[in-house]
Structures are given as C-alpha cells and as structure tokens.
Design a protein around this motif. Structure first.
Motif, short mmCIF file in Angstrom:
data_model
loop_
_atom_site.label_atom_id
_atom_site.label_comp_id
_atom_site.label_asym_id
_atom_site.label_seq_id
_atom_site.Cartn_x
_atom_site.Cartn_y
_atom_site.Cartn_z
N HIS A 288 0.83 -1.22 0.00
CA HIS A 288 0.00 0.00 0.00
C HIS A 288 0.86 1.27 0.00
CE1 HIS A 288 -3.45 -2.59 0.78
NE2 HIS A 288 -2.76 -3.14 1.77
N ILE A 289 1.85 1.29 -0.90
CA ILE A 289 2.68 2.49 -1.03
C ILE A 289 1.88 3.56 -1.77
CG2 ILE A 289 4.82 3.42 -2.00
CD1 ILE A 289 5.13 1.46 0.37
N ASN A 290 1.96 4.80 -1.28
CA ASN A 290 1.16 5.87 -1.88
C ASN A 290 1.79 6.50 -3.11
OD1 ASN A 290 0.82 5.96 1.34
ND2 ASN A 290 -1.14 6.42 0.36
N GLN A 291 3.13 6.49 -3.16
CA GLN A 291 3.81 7.09 -4.31
C GLN A 291 5.21 6.51 -4.45
OE1 GLN A 291 2.05 9.08 -6.21
NE2 GLN A 291 3.61 9.52 -7.72
N TYR A 292 5.71 6.53 -5.68
CA TYR A 292 7.01 5.93 -6.00
C TYR A 292 7.80 6.95 -6.81
CZ TYR A 292 10.12 2.37 -8.13
OH TYR A 292 11.19 1.63 -8.56
N LEU A 293 8.98 7.34 -6.33
CA LEU A 293 9.79 8.35 -7.01
C LEU A 293 11.14 7.77 -7.44
CD1 LEU A 293 9.26 11.49 -4.73
CD2 LEU A 293 8.09 10.95 -6.87
N LEU A 294 11.55 8.13 -8.65
CA LEU A 294 12.85 7.70 -9.15
C LEU A 294 13.91 8.78 -8.89
CD1 LEU A 294 12.03 6.08 -12.63
CD2 LEU A 294 12.98 4.92 -10.63
N LYS A 295 15.09 8.35 -8.50
CA LYS A 295 16.21 9.28 -8.36
C LYS A 295 16.73 9.65 -9.74
CE LYS A 295 17.96 7.66 -3.87
NZ LYS A 295 19.10 7.06 -3.16
N PRO A 296 17.34 10.83 -9.90
CA PRO A 296 17.49 11.86 -8.88
C PRO A 296 16.17 12.62 -8.65
CG PRO A 296 18.38 12.64 -10.96
CD PRO A 296 17.97 11.22 -11.19
N VAL A 297 15.91 12.91 -7.39
CA VAL A 297 14.68 13.62 -7.03
C VAL A 297 14.97 15.10 -6.90
CG1 VAL A 297 12.86 13.86 -5.30
CG2 VAL A 297 13.81 11.60 -5.79
N ASN A 298 14.31 15.93 -7.72
CA ASN A 298 14.48 17.38 -7.57
C ASN A 298 13.31 17.95 -6.80
OD1 ASN A 298 12.30 17.78 -9.42
ND2 ASN A 298 13.71 17.64 -11.15
N SER A 299 13.35 19.24 -6.53
CA SER A 299 12.32 19.86 -5.70
C SER A 299 10.93 19.76 -6.32
CB SER A 299 12.66 21.33 -5.42
OG SER A 299 12.81 22.04 -6.63
N ASP A 300 10.85 19.85 -7.65
CA ASP A 300 9.54 19.78 -8.32
C ASP A 300 8.96 18.37 -8.25
OD1 ASP A 300 9.53 22.45 -9.03
OD2 ASP A 300 10.42 22.11 -11.00
N SER A 301 9.77 17.36 -8.57
CA SER A 301 9.26 15.99 -8.54
C SER A 301 8.92 15.56 -7.11
CB SER A 301 10.28 15.02 -9.14
OG SER A 301 11.48 14.99 -8.40
N LEU A 302 9.67 16.07 -6.13
CA LEU A 302 9.39 15.77 -4.73
C LEU A 302 8.05 16.35 -4.32
CD1 LEU A 302 10.29 14.66 -1.97
CD2 LEU A 302 11.42 16.85 -1.55
N LEU A 303 7.82 17.63 -4.61
CA LEU A 303 6.57 18.28 -4.22
C LEU A 303 5.38 17.64 -4.92
CD1 LEU A 303 5.03 20.46 -2.70
CD2 LEU A 303 5.57 22.05 -4.55
N ASN A 304 5.53 17.39 -6.21
CA ASN A 304 4.43 16.75 -6.96
C ASN A 304 4.13 15.36 -6.40
OD1 ASN A 304 4.01 18.89 -8.75
ND2 ASN A 304 5.53 18.13 -10.20
N GLY A 305 5.18 14.62 -6.05
CA GLY A 305 4.98 13.29 -5.47
C GLY A 305 4.28 13.36 -4.12
N ILE A 306 4.64 14.35 -3.31
CA ILE A 306 4.02 14.51 -2.00
C ILE A 306 2.53 14.82 -2.15
CG2 ILE A 306 3.91 16.02 0.03
CD1 ILE A 306 7.00 16.23 -0.21
N ILE A 307 2.21 15.76 -3.02
CA ILE A 307 0.81 16.15 -3.22
C ILE A 307 -0.02 14.99 -3.74
CG2 ILE A 307 -0.72 17.61 -4.63
CD1 ILE A 307 1.34 19.86 -4.27
N LYS A 308 0.55 14.22 -4.68
CA LYS A 308 -0.16 13.04 -5.19
C LYS A 308 -0.34 12.00 -4.09
CE LYS A 308 1.31 13.45 -10.02
NZ LYS A 308 2.15 12.86 -11.11
N ALA A 309 0.67 11.83 -3.25
CA ALA A 309 0.59 10.83 -2.18
C ALA A 309 -0.50 11.19 -1.17
CB ALA A 309 1.95 10.71 -1.49
#
Length: 226
Positions: free
Chosen positions: A104-125
C-alpha cells in the motif's frame, strides 16, 4: 497549488536516506513545507523515530545497507496502513513495484529527485487529504472540495450562482472581472441585463459577511486585496 502547499504545514514527515548529501538536501527542502521534519540514515533508526513521533508522511529510500526500505515498510504496515509512504529508488524494477503495491505504497519516485518531482509526489501521495482552498481574507475561505464558504470556520449559506461568482472572482483575482465574463459564465446562454446584475450583486453582498469586492465603473468587479 499555493493553497495545497500551505496545508502541508499541518503535517510532519520522516525522511529516510543513507546517503548523507542526498538526505540533507531532501530535509532542507521538506522544512519549507512541513511543520516537523525528522531524518534517519538507516531503517532501524527510522523505525524508532516512526514509533516515537508517528509522522504523517514517510519518505524512504529502498536500497539501504543492512535493512532495506521495503523491510522498514513491512514492519510499519503490520499494524499501520494509514501512514502515507513514498518510496524513492535509483532503479525502476518490476519486482520492487509488485512489493510496493502489496505494501500500500502511496507514491514511488525515481532518483534523482528534484524539488519539483518531490513536491508533486508529496501532493499526489496525500491525495484527497489535501483540498483546494480559495482564501479571500484571513477569516473567509471557500473549500472547493465541499463547495462551501466559511467565515471564521462557520458555514456561510450561499446560492449556486454566488459560489460560481466567488470561484470566477478568485480565478481573476489579479485583474478586473469584466461584465462580459460575468454574463458568459453566470448567465451562460441567457442575456444579462444591468438591472439583473445589480440585483445579484446587492444580494451577494448581503450574504457575504465582509466586503470583498469593489466596482470598477464601466469595467466590472475586482477582489479587494486584504
């Protein structure tokens, strides 16, 4: 987006990353968004911090020495399926993806993680836990998810056209909302007379607890900047 970011300040986050440089960058970014940020360099310390502080969100690397991020999440998910979890990895691996679905993982991010992909991932999660708030004044806001106006956290009864007018005003908050736009969006396929508009505005102002609009003669209406 601005209102969604403001809502993150109600939450806490635990960042788990064994590479010091990456973890420090992530933590520094997260401090802009969350009221509390905890950090761990390994899964053992992370599980201790999780039990101690019960963070709203956990962002963890998958590949870590001794104990992986997946093992950490397995321990957490034994008794907790509510905490929001984002997994970060340098590899797109189908085997990992299958494990993440089962956990039940809410979101999956690939490295390298920048500030935009991090924020978008958090909001989606966070998903539906975050909702769009249109703020007209420190005490007056419109909740888009409920489509309701609140003043000092008390509900303000409005008609459907009032709500549409508020949304239209907000979308044009940096400019004058023209009579033509009002007619197009509120009257739609009907013709709007000046008398009808004046009656609507008069009744609208009576229902709103504070004055939030000013008239620009021969142009339209504009939100007051508080």
């Amino acid at each position: 987006m601005e209102n969604l970011i403001k809502q993150l300040q109600e939450y806490t986050v635990l960042c788990v990353e064994d590479e010091d440089g990456i973890r420090k960058r992530l933590v520094n970014t997260l401090k802009y968004y969350f009221k509390g940020v905890y950090e761990a360099s390994n899964a053992e310390d992370a599980f201790y911090l999780y039990k101690e502080y019960k963070p709203s969100l956990i962002i963890t690397d998958i590949e870590m020495p001794n104990k992986s991020g997946i093992s950490l999440v397995e321990d957490i998910r034994k008794n907790d399926i509510e905490t929001i979890i984002i997994m970060v990895t340098a590899y797109s691996n189908e085997e990992y993806l299958l494990d993440l679905i089962n956990l039940h993982i809410n979101q999956y991010l690939l490295k390298p993680v920048n500030s935009d992909s991090l924020l978008n991932g958090i909001i989606k999660a966070f998903g539906n836990k975050l909702h769009e708030i249109l703020s007209f004044h420190k005490d007056l806001y419109f909740d888009m998810s409920q489509r309701e106006l609140f003043y000092k956290n008390a509900l303000v009864p409005l008609r459907k056209r009032d709500k549409e007018f508020l949304i239209l005003l907000y979308k044009n908050k940096n400019s004058v909302l023209s009579y033509e736009l009002i007619e197009e969006y509120l009257w739609r396929d009907k013709s709007m007379s000046i008398a009808a508009l004046k009656t609507f505005i008069k009744e609208f102002r009576k229902r709103i607890p504070i004055e939030i609009i000013i008239n620009k003669p021969q142009e339209g209406y504009k939100l007051i900047n508080f």
